[in-house]
Design a protein around this motif. Structure first.
Motif, PDB file in Angstrom:
ATOM      1  N   VAL A  19     -10.966   5.149  19.574  1.00 16.42           N
ATOM      2  CA  VAL A  19     -11.884   5.746  20.541  1.00 16.42           C
ATOM      3  C   VAL A  19     -12.763   4.664  21.145  1.00 16.42           C
ATOM      4  O   VAL A  19     -13.330   3.835  20.420  1.00 16.42           O
ATOM      5  N   ASP A  20     -12.893   4.695  22.484  1.00 14.04           N
ATOM      6  CA  ASP A  20     -13.860   3.837  23.162  1.00 14.04           C
ATOM      7  C   ASP A  20     -15.254   4.471  23.031  1.00 14.04           C
ATOM      8  O   ASP A  20     -15.389   5.702  22.992  1.00 14.04           O
ATOM      9  N   TYR A  21     -16.300   3.636  22.942  1.00 11.41           N
ATOM     10  CA  TYR A  21     -17.640   4.193  22.718  1.00 11.41           C
ATOM     11  C   TYR A  21     -18.187   4.854  23.982  1.00 11.41           C
ATOM     12  O   TYR A  21     -18.691   5.976  23.944  1.00 11.41           O
ATOM     13  N   HIS A  22     -18.112   4.156  25.126  1.00 12.41           N
ATOM     14  CA  HIS A  22     -18.644   4.691  26.381  1.00 12.41           C
ATOM     15  C   HIS A  22     -17.520   5.417  27.136  1.00 12.41           C
ATOM     16  O   HIS A  22     -16.575   4.787  27.625  1.00 12.41           O
ATOM     17  N   LEU A  23     -17.642   6.749  27.232  1.00 11.30           N
ATOM     18  CA  LEU A  23     -16.637   7.556  27.919  1.00 11.30           C
ATOM     19  C   LEU A  23     -17.254   8.169  29.179  1.00 11.30           C
ATOM     20  O   LEU A  23     -18.395   7.856  29.546  1.00 11.30           O
ATOM     21  N   LYS A  24     -16.555   9.047  29.809  1.00 10.45           N
ATOM     22  CA  LYS A  24     -17.033   9.613  31.070  1.00 10.45           C
ATOM     23  C   LYS A  24     -18.107  10.664  30.814  1.00 10.45           C
ATOM     24  O   LYS A  24     -18.179  11.271  29.740  1.00 10.45           O
ATOM     25  N   ASP A  25     -18.930  10.877  31.835  1.00  8.16           N
ATOM     26  CA  ASP A  25     -19.972  11.915  31.832  1.00  8.16           C
ATOM     27  C   ASP A  25     -20.933  11.779  30.656  1.00  8.16           C
ATOM     28  O   ASP A  25     -21.418  12.762  30.099  1.00  8.16           O
ATOM     29  N   GLY A  26     -21.210  10.542  30.235  1.00 11.54           N
ATOM     30  CA  GLY A  26     -22.178  10.310  29.165  1.00 11.54           C
ATOM     31  C   GLY A  26     -21.666  10.610  27.778  1.00 11.54           C
ATOM     32  O   GLY A  26     -22.431  10.558  26.806  1.00 11.54           O
ATOM     33  N   GLU A  27     -20.394  10.959  27.633  1.00 10.54           N
ATOM     34  CA  GLU A  27     -19.839  11.252  26.312  1.00 10.54           C
ATOM     35  C   GLU A  27     -19.655   9.948  25.539  1.00 10.54           C
ATOM     36  O   GLU A  27     -19.240   8.928  26.104  1.00 10.54           O
ATOM     37  N   THR A  28     -19.966   9.956  24.222  1.00 10.16           N
ATOM     38  CA  THR A  28     -19.848   8.758  23.392  1.00 10.16           C
ATOM     39  C   THR A  28     -18.788   8.962  22.334  1.00 10.16           C
ATOM     40  O   THR A  28     -18.468  10.090  21.935  1.00 10.16           O
ATOM     41  N   GLY A  29     -18.250   7.838  21.861  1.00  7.98           N
ATOM     42  CA  GLY A  29     -17.132   7.889  20.922  1.00  7.98           C
ATOM     43  C   GLY A  29     -17.474   8.513  19.593  1.00  7.98           C
ATOM     44  O   GLY A  29     -16.638   9.209  18.993  1.00  7.98           O
ATOM     45  N   ASP A  30     -18.708   8.293  19.059  1.00  4.73           N
ATOM     46  CA  ASP A  30     -19.047   8.875  17.754  1.00  4.73           C
ATOM     47  C   ASP A  30     -19.082  10.406  17.833  1.00  4.73           C
ATOM     48  O   ASP A  30     -18.674  11.095  16.888  1.00  4.73           O
ATOM     49  N   THR A  31     -19.548  10.924  18.979  1.00  3.44           N
ATOM     50  CA  THR A  31     -19.544  12.381  19.155  1.00  3.44           C
ATOM     51  C   THR A  31     -18.118  12.919  19.207  1.00  3.44           C
ATOM     52  O   THR A  31     -17.809  13.982  18.625  1.00  3.44           O
ATOM     53  N   VAL A  32     -17.224  12.210  19.910  1.00  3.31           N
ATOM     54  CA  VAL A  32     -15.823  12.637  20.004  1.00  3.31           C
ATOM     55  C   VAL A  32     -15.175  12.653  18.621  1.00  3.31           C
ATOM     56  O   VAL A  32     -14.447  13.593  18.260  1.00  3.31           O
ATOM     57  N   ILE A  33     -15.449  11.623  17.808  1.00  4.53           N
ATOM     58  CA  ILE A  33     -14.855  11.559  16.456  1.00  4.53           C
ATOM     59  C   ILE A  33     -15.321  12.739  15.614  1.00  4.53           C
ATOM     60  O   ILE A  33     -14.530  13.401  14.925  1.00  4.53           O
ATOM     61  N   THR A  34     -16.615  13.042  15.668  1.00  9.41           N
ATOM     62  CA  THR A  34     -17.153  14.171  14.890  1.00  9.41           C
ATOM     63  C   THR A  34     -16.514  15.489  15.324  1.00  9.41           C
ATOM     64  O   THR A  34     -16.107  16.316  14.487  1.00  9.41           O
ATOM     65  N   ARG A  35     -16.399  15.693  16.638  1.00  7.44           N
ATOM     66  CA  ARG A  35     -15.813  16.953  17.135  1.00  7.44           C
ATOM     67  C   ARG A  35     -14.318  17.038  16.800  1.00  7.44           C
ATOM     68  O   ARG A  35     -13.807  18.126  16.497  1.00  7.44           O
ATOM     69  N   LEU A  36     -13.614  15.916  16.859  1.00  5.30           N
ATOM     70  CA  LEU A  36     -12.193  15.933  16.511  1.00  5.30           C
ATOM     71  C   LEU A  36     -11.989  16.218  15.025  1.00  5.30           C
ATOM     72  O   LEU A  36     -11.039  16.904  14.629  1.00  5.30           O
ATOM     73  N   HIS A  37     -12.870  15.693  14.180  1.00  3.66           N
ATOM     74  CA  HIS A  37     -12.772  16.006  12.747  1.00  3.66           C
ATOM     75  C   HIS A  37     -12.933  17.510  12.529  1.00  3.66           C
ATOM     76  O   HIS A  37     -12.224  18.120  11.709  1.00  3.66           O
ATOM     77  N   ASP A  38     -13.880  18.117  13.244  1.00  4.60           N
ATOM     78  CA  ASP A  38     -14.056  19.571  13.135  1.00  4.60           C
ATOM     79  C   ASP A  38     -12.835  20.312  13.680  1.00  4.60           C
ATOM     80  O   ASP A  38     -12.427  21.351  13.134  1.00  4.60           O
ATOM     81  N   HIS A  39     -12.239  19.786  14.786  1.00  2.00           N
ATOM     82  CA  HIS A  39     -11.074  20.435  15.400  1.00  2.00           C
ATOM     83  C   HIS A  39      -9.867  20.401  14.461  1.00  2.00           C
ATOM     84  O   HIS A  39      -9.159  21.412  14.306  1.00  2.00           O
ATOM     85  N   PHE A  40      -9.633  19.244  13.818  1.00  2.00           N
ATOM     86  CA  PHE A  40      -8.473  19.109  12.944  1.00  2.00           C
ATOM     87  C   PHE A  40      -8.744  19.668  11.552  1.00  2.00           C
ATOM     88  O   PHE A  40      -7.812  19.865  10.771  1.00  2.00           O
ATOM     89  N   GLY A  41     -10.021  19.882  11.230  1.00  3.22           N
ATOM     90  CA  GLY A  41     -10.353  20.377   9.888  1.00  3.22           C
ATOM     91  C   GLY A  41     -10.138  19.335   8.820  1.00  3.22           C
ATOM     92  O   GLY A  41      -9.968  19.662   7.648  1.00  3.22           O
ATOM     93  N   ALA A  42     -10.128  18.082   9.186  1.00  3.57           N
ATOM     94  CA  ALA A  42      -9.930  16.990   8.227  1.00  3.57           C
ATOM     95  C   ALA A  42     -10.562  15.728   8.812  1.00  3.57           C
ATOM     96  O   ALA A  42     -10.740  15.609  10.035  1.00  3.57           O
ATOM     97  N   ARG A  43     -10.888  14.772   7.935  1.00  4.68           N
ATOM     98  CA  ARG A  43     -11.484  13.511   8.375  1.00  4.68           C
ATOM     99  C   ARG A  43     -10.366  12.510   8.655  1.00  4.68           C
ATOM    100  O   ARG A  43      -9.961  11.735   7.783  1.00  4.68           O
ATOM    101  N   ILE A  44      -9.860  12.532   9.902  1.00  3.65           N
ATOM    102  CA  ILE A  44      -8.797  11.619  10.314  1.00  3.65           C
ATOM    103  C   ILE A  44      -9.381  10.207  10.426  1.00  3.65           C
ATOM    104  O   ILE A  44     -10.465  10.016  10.986  1.00  3.65           O
TER     105      ILE A  44
END
Length: 749
Positions: free
Chosen positions: A681-706
């Protein structure tokens, strides 16, 4: 008491034995009577014979039991006699023991009746000795002693003394002191026994009291000497009169101030003599301060200023609590003259001040104009400072933004070049790829140097000072630079010692890396050596080369940005500028020793650190390696070039790659329950989204700590700290393929 208890137990045992003998005798008599009264002579002779034998056996058993009981009874009587003898002997020894002590001893039982005493006790109360056969209680003894006026306190009110004495005796928790009518002093210590009685110890402390009185008298005499010495050392004349108006104390200053004769104590023996001398002889106008006011300490002290001819006195009069009075005389003639002189001087100064005030008013007007001008200049300087700070902040923000924008295409270019390098290419094409990779390395080094200088200037890098062993850092540098030195044909050696230093490990590593890389770059042949030497409280690390050397007039210039003495080298001229800024931040002095043709020695001095307890090292067990083939990778980056470069690089390693520009697109790609093996994951994404937030949301989406890796051009400490707390690895752009591959293998091993 224990012997008495033993005696009682023995008596009880004797009574039991006597009762048992009585019963045995009664049984024996009954059996014998039965035999004698038997009239059945016609019974079978054999039956009578058996009965006789049975009765004989019973009689014999009972007789033996009776003899045994009589034996135990005799032994018990003997033990009882011995116990009585021991008790009598113990009582005699106790009597002898209490008679041998010097203190008076007395013992009362639980009913407060007299049990035991010695002759020393009777010595304190001889009037009680004649009535000891009347089974006295403590109340009787106290009443006899009081009415015979033995204690001094009982001579006025005997009954009250008896009441107080009984109250203290009832408490019996310590000592008390009493004075007898014959002048003796006794100390009485009373304590309760375990059976509820009271034991008392009477000690004659008359001599101790007398010695205490003598000590108090000596102390009082010493205090009088000290008081007289104090009075004699006062500049103020002092005299003290007792309650009868007689002179009690004085000092030499009194005789000197009042011009008294040498033997004035005989002629000036009372208060009236003092009044007469001051008012008639000295013509002193005392304003009533010399009047007698003795008789109470509640009266206010009087202070008055009086004259006696040409002399002036300050007279103080104080009444004492015992009815006496103290007078103090202070000659203030010189002080009044000085005050008059000061008054005259003050008036003169006032005139001069008035004159100077006019001059100062004119000067003040001129100064106000200068102050207004300086304030305007100061305001302009403050504005300029604010503009400079804003410009510096703007520069920092620009460099941060520029670093991201510059490193993004550089990162993509490096990924494409790395992907090309993994393919089979013709030799000319591979040479072009290698040259392109070298050019990208040069651009990356330049950008990193510029960004590091900007962060040092902006204060974005804060040193983290701590102790560590310098030899371990030097061993790491040896592994890093030994291949570079060999490829340049140079001999490279590091002399490391296990010394502890106190500094920032990261900044020191950067300084030494610049020293060593410069030495290897500018040394055509010969040797590059690193030495570590301790000097008192400092550790000096030096890097010495056999290069062309540096002239003294050029040594200060090489620490400037983009300053290169040899333009043929590949350096950017920024390494030593970074060294200078980092050493200034740490406060570690840097020295340069060099002459043309004699090589150069760069050195840095470090403070010695406290040795720390070292943790156990690695076990040396090899980690498992996992093939990259069929590895499912999710790449989240809003730059299409980065997505394409990552897909090309990872596909070349055998990975299955899926790209997305943010969380929404990534979640949609894995909506069927599938999961990737790893997320980049890149840290600076579009529309002010950051990589750490994406990682946290993806972990919740997959139900596991990828497993996830953060990639960013931001080299700031806050981001490193934030990701370290979340246990997320960070790779800085431009990403080095070998570093990425090693990290993936480590995370998936």
């Amino acid at each position: 008491m224990s012997e008495l208890r033993t005696s009682l137990e023995t008596d009880a045992e004797l009574d039991a034995l006597r009762e048992e003998v009585r019963k045995l005798r009664k049984i024996n008599g009954a059996l014998m009577d039965r035999v004698e009264r038997s009239t059945d002579m016609s019974a079978n002779a054999f039956s009578m014979f058996e009965t006789a034998i049975s009765l004989e056996a019973k009689v014999r058993d009972r007789t033996l039991q009776l003899e045994d009981a009589l034996g135990r009874l005799a032994k018990a009587n003997a033990d009882l006699a011995e116990a009585h003898a021991d008790a009598d002997a113990a009582q005699v020894r106790l009597r002898d023991a209490i008679e041998s002590i010097n203190e008076g001893f007395v013992l009362f039982d639980a009913e407060d009746r007299l049990i035991l005493y010695n002759e020393a006790y009777l010595g304190f109360w001889p009037q009680v000795a004649e009535r000891l056969d009347q089974n006295l209680t403590f109340h009787d003894i106290a009443r006899i002693a009081a009415h015979s006026q033995g204690p001094a306190g009982a001579q006025v009110a005997p009954d009250r003394w008896v009441s107080d004495r009984l109250a203290k005796h009832g408490i019996a928790d310590g000592g008390q002191v009493q004075r007898l009518a014959d002048g003796r002093w006794i100390q009485i210590n009373e304590l309760r026994t375990s059976e509820g009685g009271i034991v008392g110890i009477y000690t004659d402390i008359t001599e101790a009291k007398a010695e205490d009185a003598r000590a108090r008298a000596r102390e009082l005499a010493e205090r009088n000497v000290v008081l007289q010495s104090t009075l004699d050392n006062l500049s103020e004349g002092v005299c003290v009169f007792d309650g009868g108006g007689q002179l009690a104390a004085w000092n030499d200053a009194l005789r000197r101030l009042l011009a008294l004769p040498e033997n004035f104590a005989g002629a000036l023996g009372n208060h009236a003599d003092l009044q007469r001398w001051c008012r008639e002889t000295l013509a002193m106008d005392d304003q009533g301060c010399l009047d007698w006011r003795g008789g109470g300490a509640d009266q206010q002290a009087m202070v008055c200023l009086c004259t006696a001819g040409e002399r002036h006195f300050e007279l103080r009069s104080n009444a004492m609590a015992d009815g006496g009075q103290v007078f103090g005389f202070t000659d203030v003639t010189d002080m009044l003259r000085a005050q008059a002189s000061l008054q005259e001087t003050a008036e003169t100064l006032e005139r001069r001040v008035s004159e100077r005030t006019g001059e100062l008013v004119d000067l003040n007007r001129k100064l106000e104009g200068e102050v207004a001008e300086r304030r305007a200049i100061e305001a302009a300087l403050i504005d300029a400072k604010i503009v400079a700070e804003k410009a510096n902040l703007s520069k920092t923000r620009f460099l941060a933004a520029a670093s991201h924008d510059l490193l993004q295409p550089l990162n993509a270019a490096r990924l494409f070049v790395a992907a090309l390098g993994d393919r089979r290419l013709a030799l000319p094409t591979r040479a072009l790829v290698n040259q392109t990779s070298t050019a990208l390395d040069s651009v990356e080094d330049l950008l990193e140097a510029l960004l590091e200088i900007s962060r040092l200037d902006a204060g974005a890098i804060q040193p983290e000072i701590g102790p560590f062993r310098i030899d371990r850092l030097l061993q790491t540098l040896n592994v890093e630079f030994a291949p570079m030195a060999r490829s340049a044909g140079l001999a490279f050696r590091i002399e490391a010692q296990p010394l502890w230093v106190e500094t920032d490990l990261r900044l020191l590593r950067r300084i030494l890396q610049n020293f060593i890389s410069n030495a290897i770059r500018y040394t055509p042949r010969g040797t590059v050596s690193v030495a570590c030497v301790q000097h008192d409280d400092r550790v000096e690390i030096s890097v010495t080369d056999s290069g062309p050397g540096i002239a003294p007039e050029q040594q200060a210039l090489i620490f400037e940005e983009f300053r290169r003495l040899d333009t043929r080298s590949q350096g950017k001229g920024l390494g030593l500028a970074i060294v200078k800024r980092a050493s200034d931040m740490l406060g570690h002095p840097i020295t340069l020793r060099s002459q043309p043709g004699q090589g150069a020695t760069f050195a840095i001095a470090l403070p010695i650190g406290q040795p720390q307890r070292e943790e156990d090292g690695d076990t040396g067990q090899p980690t498992r390696d996992r093939s990259m083939r069929d590895l499912s990778v999710l790449v989240v980056d809003n730059e299409k070039q980065i997505q394409s470069g990552m897909r090309t690089l990872l596909t070349g390693w055998g990975c299955s790659v899926v790209t997305a520009d943010g969380y929404d697109q990534a979640a949609a790609l894995f909506a069927d329950g599938r999961r990737p093996d790893i997320i980049l994951v890149d840290y600076h994404l579009k529309d002010g989204e950051t990589g750490d937030t994406v990682i946290t949301r993806l972990h919740d989406h997959f139900g596991a700590r990828i497993p996830a890796v953060m990639i960013s051009a931001d080299r700031g400490e806050p981001l490193k700290t934030q990701l370290a707390a979340a246990n997320i690895p960070l790779l800085n752009k431009p990403v080095k393929p070998a570093q990425l591959r090693a990290l993936l293998r480590t995370m998936l091993a």
